[in-house]
Write a protein that holds these residues in place. Structure first.
Motif, PDB file in Angstrom:
ATOM      1  N   THR A 129       0.821  -1.208   0.000  1.00  0.00           N
ATOM      2  CA  THR A 129       0.000   0.000   0.000  1.00  0.00           C
ATOM      3  C   THR A 129       0.857   1.262   0.000  1.00  0.00           C
ATOM      4  N   ALA A 130       1.927   1.279   0.790  1.00  0.00           N
ATOM      5  CA  ALA A 130       2.792   2.461   0.851  1.00  0.00           C
ATOM      6  C   ALA A 130       3.358   2.792  -0.524  1.00  0.00           C
ATOM      7  N   ALA A 131       3.858   1.778  -1.229  1.00  0.00           N
ATOM      8  CA  ALA A 131       4.414   2.012  -2.565  1.00  0.00           C
ATOM      9  C   ALA A 131       3.353   2.550  -3.514  1.00  0.00           C
ATOM     10  N   ALA A 132       2.154   2.006  -3.422  1.00  0.00           N
ATOM     11  CA  ALA A 132       1.066   2.456  -4.294  1.00  0.00           C
ATOM     12  C   ALA A 132       0.686   3.907  -3.996  1.00  0.00           C
ATOM     13  N   LEU A 133       0.647   4.278  -2.723  1.00  0.00           N
ATOM     14  CA  LEU A 133       0.280   5.648  -2.370  1.00  0.00           C
ATOM     15  C   LEU A 133       1.370   6.640  -2.767  1.00  0.00           C
ATOM     16  N   LEU A 134       2.624   6.275  -2.587  1.00  0.00           N
ATOM     17  CA  LEU A 134       3.718   7.150  -3.004  1.00  0.00           C
ATOM     18  C   LEU A 134       3.688   7.367  -4.514  1.00  0.00           C
ATOM     19  N   GLN A 135       3.429   6.298  -5.249  1.00  0.00           N
ATOM     20  CA  GLN A 135       3.335   6.408  -6.697  1.00  0.00           C
ATOM     21  C   GLN A 135       2.131   7.268  -7.097  1.00  0.00           C
ATOM     22  N   LYS A 136       1.033   7.090  -6.417  1.00  0.00           N
ATOM     23  CA  LYS A 136      -0.192   7.851  -6.710  1.00  0.00           C
ATOM     24  C   LYS A 136       0.035   9.356  -6.576  1.00  0.00           C
ATOM     25  N   TRP A 137       0.706   9.766  -5.509  1.00  0.00           N
ATOM     26  CA  TRP A 137       0.824  11.189  -5.219  1.00  0.00           C
ATOM     27  C   TRP A 137       2.102  11.826  -5.735  1.00  0.00           C
ATOM     28  N   PHE A 138       3.176  11.038  -5.891  1.00  0.00           N
ATOM     29  CA  PHE A 138       4.460  11.633  -6.266  1.00  0.00           C
ATOM     30  C   PHE A 138       5.155  10.920  -7.422  1.00  0.00           C
ATOM     31  N   GLY A 139       4.457  10.003  -8.070  1.00  0.00           N
ATOM     32  CA  GLY A 139       5.062   9.223  -9.137  1.00  0.00           C
ATOM     33  C   GLY A 139       5.520  10.043 -10.329  1.00  0.00           C
ATOM     34  N   LYS A 140       4.906  11.204 -10.534  1.00  0.00           N
ATOM     35  CA  LYS A 140       5.254  12.033 -11.694  1.00  0.00           C
ATOM     36  C   LYS A 140       6.355  13.043 -11.381  1.00  0.00           C
ATOM     37  N   THR A 141       6.855  13.028 -10.154  1.00  0.00           N
ATOM     38  CA  THR A 141       7.937  13.940  -9.786  1.00  0.00           C
ATOM     39  C   THR A 141       9.276  13.266 -10.062  1.00  0.00           C
ATOM     40  N   ARG A 142      10.349  14.018  -9.865  1.00  0.00           N
ATOM     41  CA  ARG A 142      11.703  13.464 -10.054  1.00  0.00           C
ATOM     42  C   ARG A 142      12.276  12.921  -8.748  1.00  0.00           C
ATOM     43  N   LEU A 143      11.459  12.864  -7.717  1.00  0.00           N
ATOM     44  CA  LEU A 143      11.952  12.420  -6.416  1.00  0.00           C
ATOM     45  C   LEU A 143      12.226  10.925  -6.407  1.00  0.00           C
ATOM     46  N   HIS A 144      13.247  10.544  -5.646  1.00  0.00           N
ATOM     47  CA  HIS A 144      13.485   9.124  -5.374  1.00  0.00           C
ATOM     48  C   HIS A 144      12.579   8.726  -4.216  1.00  0.00           C
ATOM     49  N   LEU A 145      11.651   7.808  -4.473  1.00  0.00           N
ATOM     50  CA  LEU A 145      10.668   7.413  -3.468  1.00  0.00           C
ATOM     51  C   LEU A 145      11.096   6.111  -2.806  1.00  0.00           C
ATOM     52  N   ASP A 146      11.275   6.154  -1.503  1.00  0.00           N
ATOM     53  CA  ASP A 146      11.736   4.990  -0.747  1.00  0.00           C
ATOM     54  C   ASP A 146      10.535   4.154  -0.307  1.00  0.00           C
ATOM     55  N   THR A 147      10.468   2.919  -0.769  1.00  0.00           N
ATOM     56  CA  THR A 147       9.329   2.051  -0.459  1.00  0.00           C
ATOM     57  C   THR A 147       9.676   0.967   0.562  1.00  0.00           C
ATOM     58  N   HIS A 148      10.783   1.136   1.281  1.00  0.00           N
ATOM     59  CA  HIS A 148      11.152   0.195   2.335  1.00  0.00           C
ATOM     60  C   HIS A 148      10.561   0.651   3.671  1.00  0.00           C
ATOM     61  N   VAL A 149      10.301  -0.293   4.552  1.00  0.00           N
ATOM     62  CA  VAL A 149       9.764   0.040   5.875  1.00  0.00           C
ATOM     63  C   VAL A 149      10.769   0.915   6.617  1.00  0.00           C
ATOM     64  N   PRO A 150      10.361   2.096   7.050  1.00  0.00           N
ATOM     65  CA  PRO A 150      11.304   2.952   7.797  1.00  0.00           C
ATOM     66  C   PRO A 150      11.672   2.343   9.139  1.00  0.00           C
ATOM     67  N   GLN A 151      12.823   2.722   9.653  1.00  0.00           N
ATOM     68  CA  GLN A 151      13.218   2.272  10.991  1.00  0.00           C
ATOM     69  C   GLN A 151      12.453   3.080  12.027  1.00  0.00           C
ATOM     70  N   PHE A 152      11.694   2.389  12.874  1.00  0.00           N
ATOM     71  CA  PHE A 152      10.854   3.066  13.855  1.00  0.00           C
ATOM     72  C   PHE A 152      11.690   3.638  15.005  1.00  0.00           C
ATOM     73  N   GLU A 153      11.116   4.660  15.624  1.00  0.00           N
ATOM     74  CA  GLU A 153      11.759   5.316  16.752  1.00  0.00           C
ATOM     75  C   GLU A 153      11.639   4.477  18.028  1.00  0.00           C
ATOM     76  N   GLY A 154      10.592   3.692  18.129  1.00  0.00           N
ATOM     77  CA  GLY A 154      10.297   3.001  19.382  1.00  0.00           C
ATOM     78  C   GLY A 154       9.358   3.846  20.216  1.00  0.00           C
ATOM     79  N   CYS A 155       8.478   3.176  20.959  1.00  0.00           N
ATOM     80  CA  CYS A 155       7.428   3.899  21.677  1.00  0.00           C
ATOM     81  C   CYS A 155       7.774   4.244  23.110  1.00  0.00           C
ATOM     82  N   GLY A 156       8.901   3.773  23.599  1.00  0.00           N
ATOM     83  CA  GLY A 156       9.250   4.029  24.995  1.00  0.00           C
ATOM     84  C   GLY A 156       9.629   5.469  25.200  1.00  0.00           C
TER      85      GLY A 156
END
Length: 279
Positions: A252-279
């Motif tokens: 879903t993340a890759a699809a949404l990034l493509q939907k909104w920014f696919g026509k730009t020249r940006l490099h879109l990262d579709t890997h799961v980001p490293q979370f901060e942790g909730c503590g």
């Protein structure tokens, strides 16, 4: 005997009241009410950022942040009809969470140590990069370092201008504004020389401004977009992080990034980001 029963009933009522009181006190001491299990959600989003959070003429909200918020809300078990979007600005995000106006914030909300003292952050759900936008005919500004002596738009509540003038110690002249939409208007009519903020924000505005502006394409930071949650709601944070992980894993993340920014020249990262942790 009747008197004894009456006393017994009175004692029972007293015990019940004490138990309820202690339970309520324990709940209060345990921290804020969690978003987990709620049947409705009020979610803060931007109203003036094309591609991320934009209020349409019919009152609906659209953009990447809005779609991510809908996905996360669904994973939390909240029906789409029970999600209400509330406009927030860079200056009002913490206040809206603190006073209960919203339950969550998805609003290009970069995670910083200072902000983390006020809210709990889920995510990040995306890692953007700060870049710079100028008028298309301005060839003198080729990187953030060329902003020395230039007029730089500074949005109230945003950290982007601080990264230029404080973190990088570049002596730009600040031109205050209430929002990035105001900054872009100031850039187009010559009241400021540059707008520097996250590349996704700039790309959204550039797509609407057309040939009048250009993005320098010299990124210089990592902007971790967090999900703002009321301070101390750790179970809510963990639930949100599970939803974000699933969003990337199911495509879903890759699809949404493509939907909104696919026509730009940006490099879109579709890997799961490293979370901060909730503590």
């Amino acid at each position: 005997m009747k008197r004894v029963r009456a006393k017994a009933g009175g004692w029972a009522a007293t015990v019940v009241a004490l138990v309820l009181g202690l339970s309520m006190a324990a709940c209060s001491a345990a921290g804020p009410a969690s978003i987990v299990g709620q049947q409705t959600l009020r979610i803060g989003v931007k109203a003036d950022q094309p591609g991320l959070g934009l209020r349409l003429p019919d009152g609906r909200f659209a953009g990447f942040d809005v779609d991510v918020a809908r996905y996360v809300a669904a994973k939390l078990g909240v029906h789409p009809d029970h999600v209400t979007f509330v406009p927030v600005t860079s200056a009002t995000r913490e206040t809206a969470l603190g006073n209960g106006s919203v339950d969550l914030v998805f609003a290009t909300y970069s995670i910083t140590p200072e902000r983390a003292t006020k809210v709990t952050f889920g995510g990040p759900y995306y890692v953007a990069h700060q870049d710079t936008m100028v008028r298309v005919g301005d060839t003198a500004i080729r990187s953030v370092h060329d902003l020395k002596g230039k007029r730089l738009c500074a949005v109230t509540g945003s950290n982007s201008w601080k990264r230029v003038t404080q973190a990088l110690n570049i002596a730009a002249a600040l031109a205050p504004a209430a929002s990035y939409s105001a900054c872009v208007a100031m850039l187009r009519d010559g009241r400021t020389d540059a707008v520097s903020t996250d590349d996704l924000i700039l790309a959204g505005f550039a797509s609407r401004a057309g040939p009048a502006v250009r993005i320098v394409n010299e990124p210089f930071s990592y902007e971790r977009y967090g999900i703002g949650i009321r301070k101390g709601d750790l179970s809510g944070c963990e639930a949100v992080n599970r939803a974000v992980s699933q969003m990337y894993l199911d495509g879903t993340a890759a699809a949404l990034l493509q939907k909104w920014f696919g026509k730009t020249r940006l490099h879109l990262d579709t890997h799961v980001p490293q979370f901060e942790g909730c503590g």
